[in-house]
Design an enzyme around this catalytic site. Structure first.
Site, PDB file in Angstrom:
ATOM      1  N   GLU A 180     -45.454  17.832  11.883  1.00  0.00           N
ATOM      2  CA  GLU A 180     -44.510  18.188  12.946  1.00  0.00           C
ATOM      3  C   GLU A 180     -45.181  19.038  14.017  1.00  0.00           C
ATOM      4  OE1 GLU A 180     -41.944  19.205   9.596  1.00  0.00           O
ATOM      5  OE2 GLU A 180     -40.268  18.808  10.962  1.00  0.00           O
ATOM      6  N   ARG A 222     -40.483  24.714  18.398  1.00  0.00           N
ATOM      7  CA  ARG A 222     -39.571  23.913  17.588  1.00  0.00           C
ATOM      8  C   ARG A 222     -38.197  24.570  17.677  1.00  0.00           C
ATOM      9  NH1 ARG A 222     -38.675  23.672  11.204  1.00  0.00           N
ATOM     10  NH2 ARG A 222     -37.247  21.909  11.224  1.00  0.00           N
ATOM     11  N   ASN A 227     -46.663  13.736  -2.123  1.00  0.00           N
ATOM     12  CA  ASN A 227     -47.426  14.169  -3.306  1.00  0.00           C
ATOM     13  C   ASN A 227     -46.885  13.731  -4.659  1.00  0.00           C
ATOM     14  OD1 ASN A 227     -49.442  15.812  -1.918  1.00  0.00           O
ATOM     15  ND2 ASN A 227     -47.673  17.043  -1.314  1.00  0.00           N
ATOM     16  N   HIS A 280     -34.692  17.023  11.242  1.00  0.00           N
ATOM     17  CA  HIS A 280     -36.037  16.500  10.914  1.00  0.00           C
ATOM     18  C   HIS A 280     -36.448  15.379  11.875  1.00  0.00           C
ATOM     19  CE1 HIS A 280     -35.456  17.658   6.389  1.00  0.00           C
ATOM     20  NE2 HIS A 280     -36.100  18.628   7.036  1.00  0.00           N
ATOM     21  N   ASP A 315     -39.205  24.096  -6.977  1.00  0.00           N
ATOM     22  CA  ASP A 315     -40.495  23.426  -6.809  1.00  0.00           C
ATOM     23  C   ASP A 315     -40.602  22.251  -7.776  1.00  0.00           C
ATOM     24  OD1 ASP A 315     -43.209  22.643  -6.722  1.00  0.00           O
ATOM     25  OD2 ASP A 315     -43.706  24.596  -5.852  1.00  0.00           O
ATOM     26  N   GLY A 321     -36.498  20.707   2.436  1.00  0.00           N
ATOM     27  CA  GLY A 321     -35.326  20.030   3.012  1.00  0.00           C
ATOM     28  C   GLY A 321     -35.595  18.542   2.937  1.00  0.00           C
ATOM     29  N   GLY A 363     -43.621  17.218   1.541  1.00  0.00           N
ATOM     30  CA  GLY A 363     -44.204  17.694   0.282  1.00  0.00           C
ATOM     31  C   GLY A 363     -43.997  16.768  -0.903  1.00  0.00           C
ATOM     32  N   ARG A 388     -30.425  22.916  -1.626  1.00  0.00           N
ATOM     33  CA  ARG A 388     -29.152  22.469  -1.043  1.00  0.00           C
ATOM     34  C   ARG A 388     -28.592  21.286  -1.841  1.00  0.00           C
ATOM     35  NH1 ARG A 388     -31.619  21.812   4.809  1.00  0.00           N
ATOM     36  NH2 ARG A 388     -33.180  23.392   4.357  1.00  0.00           N
ATOM     37  N   HIS A 437     -37.920  11.703   4.470  1.00  0.00           N
ATOM     38  CA  HIS A 437     -38.583  13.014   4.560  1.00  0.00           C
ATOM     39  C   HIS A 437     -38.130  13.821   3.348  1.00  0.00           C
ATOM     40  CE1 HIS A 437     -40.131  16.600   6.872  1.00  0.00           C
ATOM     41  NE2 HIS A 437     -39.407  17.167   5.917  1.00  0.00           N
ATOM     42  N   LEU A 438     -39.009  13.908   2.354  1.00  0.00           N
ATOM     43  CA  LEU A 438     -38.643  14.580   1.103  1.00  0.00           C
ATOM     44  C   LEU A 438     -39.522  15.814   0.935  1.00  0.00           C
ATOM     45  CD1 LEU A 438     -38.541  11.350  -1.146  1.00  0.00           C
ATOM     46  CD2 LEU A 438     -36.708  12.319   0.263  1.00  0.00           C
ATOM     47  N   ASN A 479     -43.076  27.908  15.589  1.00  0.00           N
ATOM     48  CA  ASN A 479     -42.001  27.399  14.733  1.00  0.00           C
ATOM     49  C   ASN A 479     -41.404  28.591  13.973  1.00  0.00           C
ATOM     50  OD1 ASN A 479     -40.419  26.244  12.782  1.00  0.00           O
ATOM     51  ND2 ASN A 479     -42.003  24.880  11.971  1.00  0.00           N
TER      52      ASN A 479
HETATM   53  P1  AMP Z   1     -42.346  20.745   2.304  1.00  0.00           P
HETATM   54  O1  AMP Z   1     -41.023  21.359   2.617  1.00  0.00           O
HETATM   55  O2  AMP Z   1     -42.580  19.433   2.989  1.00  0.00           O
HETATM   56  O3  AMP Z   1     -43.509  21.700   2.479  1.00  0.00           O
HETATM   57  O4  AMP Z   1     -42.309  20.387   0.732  1.00  0.00           O
HETATM   58  C1  AMP Z   1     -42.395  21.400  -0.238  1.00  0.00           C
HETATM   59  C2  AMP Z   1     -42.038  20.845  -1.589  1.00  0.00           C
HETATM   60  O5  AMP Z   1     -42.854  19.712  -1.912  1.00  0.00           O
HETATM   61  C3  AMP Z   1     -42.325  21.830  -2.706  1.00  0.00           C
HETATM   62  O6  AMP Z   1     -41.280  22.724  -2.892  1.00  0.00           O
HETATM   63  C4  AMP Z   1     -42.474  20.937  -3.910  1.00  0.00           C
HETATM   64  O7  AMP Z   1     -41.202  20.697  -4.462  1.00  0.00           O
HETATM   65  C5  AMP Z   1     -42.956  19.611  -3.327  1.00  0.00           C
HETATM   66  N1  AMP Z   1     -44.356  19.308  -3.728  1.00  0.00           N
HETATM   67  C6  AMP Z   1     -45.493  19.696  -3.117  1.00  0.00           C
HETATM   68  N2  AMP Z   1     -46.566  19.216  -3.784  1.00  0.00           N
HETATM   69  C7  AMP Z   1     -46.111  18.507  -4.836  1.00  0.00           C
HETATM   70  C8  AMP Z   1     -46.722  17.760  -5.898  1.00  0.00           C
HETATM   71  N3  AMP Z   1     -48.038  17.645  -6.001  1.00  0.00           N
HETATM   72  N4  AMP Z   1     -45.919  17.156  -6.787  1.00  0.00           N
HETATM   73  C9  AMP Z   1     -44.564  17.262  -6.701  1.00  0.00           C
HETATM   74  N5  AMP Z   1     -43.953  17.941  -5.712  1.00  0.00           N
HETATM   75  C10 AMP Z   1     -44.692  18.558  -4.799  1.00  0.00           C
END
Ligand code: AMP
Length: 602
Positions: free
Chosen positions: A377, A79, A323, A168, A271, A200, A319, A229, A196-197, A7
């Site tokens: 993925e 990917r 979470n 996605h 984040d 992206g 993410g 974005r 998918h949050l 990937n």
């Molecule tokens: P991903 O692109 O799926 O890896 O998601 C990454 C994003 O998930 C990070 O930049 C965070 O904003 C969010 N994230 C990960 N863990 C947590 C958590 N425990 N609480 C809130 N947001 C989280």
């Protein structure tokens, strides 16, 4: 099957060697800071190793280290972000396909060049192995025209490939499947909204298994508010700012793709963990970022429910979706009007992992289920690559299934044999059966039904834990009983019958069945055919008086088995079956999985 998944992002690479079926990872590679002077790679949690800044040179150095300690690689899954209108399914990579992926860089200038570089490097290293491209856009190829068309001049749009593609897709498809499995319902019977949050973000309306709407468009910029974005924005507003600030096109690109979203709104980065912490301490920008993000997701859920005319499940993944209990609360509470009753307690407890990938956060009995699902993925790409490699293997080395007629017979318990043949009687093996360890015994019994009797029915050894008599439909009519079609071993609530042996009679309370036509196979056969234990398949049988397709054939997988399909005497007669008849699986794509049906085996 051992699969290498590659990937390549614009400045980083993730690669791993994993098993396509279980998803168990043997080794991982991470390359970071590509394009800069301090590009590095590392295996697992190992030391960083400096490398050249291009994708190709980094992979040339790191891939041999990744695969050196692993079992033999049998397929490589890549990917690829953009498949355009050309690639709507996972595709075997040839020189032409690699060139076309590169040419699609026009539509995805940040992603496809990196993907193409990864393909070049991996094909150079593993030239004799099947390489498969899995496209982020492919799952959305089913979007109806009204959903993928922008409200602009049609001719110009066509000329420049301007339409909505969606992204996605691998994740949306994967979590929708996981949700359906969890619900015990065929995906083709469900309307699911997958959110998918992550960094992206996108939402997808999965109507009866097909993507019919998704929030990202021609590029991954449209739709939800994301890490950096903006998502949906009035282009008029962008024009206004560009004029006022005298922005170049690159400035606009940077503004919308890299300094907007949660990062732009909060002013403290992308984040959500930091943003939530600061919001709790009273930071207004962070509070607003959370509110705008959640509001946009809710809005899309409402819109997609309307687009599908209802919704059976809403899935949170990636993410943030997996979470952030706070974000799920803001998005999913007060959705009772569409049948989703949010449960505050389970939401705060929700935890998903590879071992336990689904967690329900709706109240019991709610019409629309709210689910947190762990996306993977990498595993999805490995599964797809593995499936195609198996298909390839099937075509190159076709495996045929010997077909055997299973005559009426009985399996007995120790207790029943004592009653029929005398205390302590041991079965006398007469001849071995095709399934290892099983034999036809010399002992025979009489089956006595309300209407008639059948004499000299063979006992098969060895002794079992349950009595079972397998007869054909013709036998059933002869005896005057109504025997259900069942998998061997599943005799609960089947009719009883009287059995007579030389030492006495036994009145069985249950045990009479018509055996469900089935195929015995080993796990290796199952992998070859792309099926699992308890799948139901179709088999074309040739080398008989009449070539026939048998539907509703149960797959039974065990290392103890030998590949063979069993049909009963009625079916054998109908097919005018002769010795040496062989079967081939007709279709494995549409295999019906019987997860929810309780089938018991010996
Ligand atoms: P991903 O692109 O799926 O890896 O998601 C990454 C994003 O998930 C990070 O930049 C965070 O904003 C969010 N994230 C990960 N863990 C947590 C958590 N425990 N609480 C809130 N947001 C989280």
């Amino acid at each position: 099957m051992n699969v290498l998944v590659v990937n390549c992002g614009s400045s980083s690479i993730k690669a791993a060697v994993l098993d396509d079926a279980s998803g168990v990872v043997q080794a991982r590679l991470r390359v970071e800071r590509l394009g800069s002077d301090d590009a590095v790679w590392r295996i697992g949690d190992g030391e960083n190793v400096s490398c050249d800044p291009t994708h190709e040179s980094a992979l040339a150095a790191a891939l041999p280290a990744l695969i050196s300690g692993c079992d033999e690689i049998e397929a490589v899954g890549h990917r690829v972000v953009h498949g355009g209108t050309k690639f709507t399914t996972p595709t075997r990579i040839t020189d032409e396909v690699a060139a076309e992926i590169e040419a699609l860089s026009e539509l995805a200038p940040l992603h496809n060049p990196a993907n193409a570089a990864g393909i070049r490097a991996a094909r150079k290293l593993l030239p004799d192995i099947l390489h498969i491209a899995v496209f982020d856009t492919a799952f959305h190829a089913t979007l109806p025209r009204r959903a993928w068309t922008y409200g602009i001049d049609n001719e110009l749009a066509t000329k420049h490939g301007v339409r909505r593609y969606g992204f996605h897709g691998t994740s949306h498809q994967y979590v929708a499947n996981r949700a359906a499995e969890f619900m015990g319902t065929d995906l083709r019977d469900l309307r699911i909204i997958t959110c998918h949050l992550g960094n992206g973000c996108s939402v997808c309306a999965v109507e009866y298994g097909r993507s019919v709407e998704t929030s990202m468009g021609m590029t991954p910029l449209e739709g939800l508010v994301m890490g950096t974005r903006s998502g949906d924005i009035d282009v008029g507003a962008v024009l206004h700012m560009a004029r006022a600030e005298e922005w170049t096109l690159d400035d606009i690109d940077n503004f919308l793709n890299r300094s907007s979203g949660l990062s732009g709104l909060s002013g403290v980065g992308n984040d959500l963990r930091d943003i939530e912490a600061r919001a709790a301490d009273g930071d207004e920008g962070c509070r607003l970022a959370i509110q705008v993000f959640a509001h946009r997701v809710r809005k899309y859920i409402g819109a997609y429910t309307a687009a599908m005319g209802g919704v059976d499940a809403i899935v949170f993944t990636a993410g943030i979706g997996e979470n952030s209990a706070l974000m799920r609360h803001r998005v999913a509470s007060r959705l009772d009007f569409l049948g989703a009753r949010f449960c505050e307690d389970t939401n705060s407890d929700a935890k998903v992992s590879a071992d336990s990938p689904v967690f329900e956060i709706s109240e019991r009995g709610a019409r629309c289920r709210l689910l947190v699902v762990a996306t993977d993925e990498q595993h999805a790409i490995a599964r797809t690559a593995g499936r195609i490699a198996h298909e390839d293997d099937r075509v190159r080395n076709p495996r045929t299934i010997p077909v055997a007629v299973s005559a009426r017979h009985m399996h007995v318990t120790r207790e029943t044999l004592d009653l029929l043949y005398g205390e302590g009687h041991e079965l006398t093996p007469d001849r071995p059966l095709s399934q290892p360890g099983q034999y036809a015994a010399a002992e025979r019994v009489k089956i006595i039904g309300p209407r008639n009797e059948i004499d000299r029915v063979r006992i098969l050894g060895p002794i079992r834990s349950k009595n079972q008599i397998e007869i054909s439909r013709t036998d059933e009519f002869a005896l005057g009983v109504d025997a259900p079609v069942r998998a061997s071993g599943d005799v609960t609530n089947s009719p009883g019958v009287i059995v007579e042996g030389p030492a006495g009679r036994v009145e069985l309370k249950e045990g009479l069945i018509c055996a469900w036509r089935h195929i015995h196979m080993t796990p290796d056969d199952a992998e070859h055919f792309g099926v699992r234990d308890r799948d139901v398949v179709e088999v074309a049988v040739t080398g008989t008086g009449r070539d026939l397709i048998f539907g509703d054939v149960l797959v039974r997988v065990s290392p103890k088995y030998k590949l063979e399909m069993h049909i009963d005497t009625d079916e054998g007669n109908a097919a005018e079956l002769s010795r040496g008849a062989e079967g081939a699986l007709v279709e494995t794509e549409g295999v019906a999985r019987l997860q929810s049906r309780k089938v018991r085996y010996d």
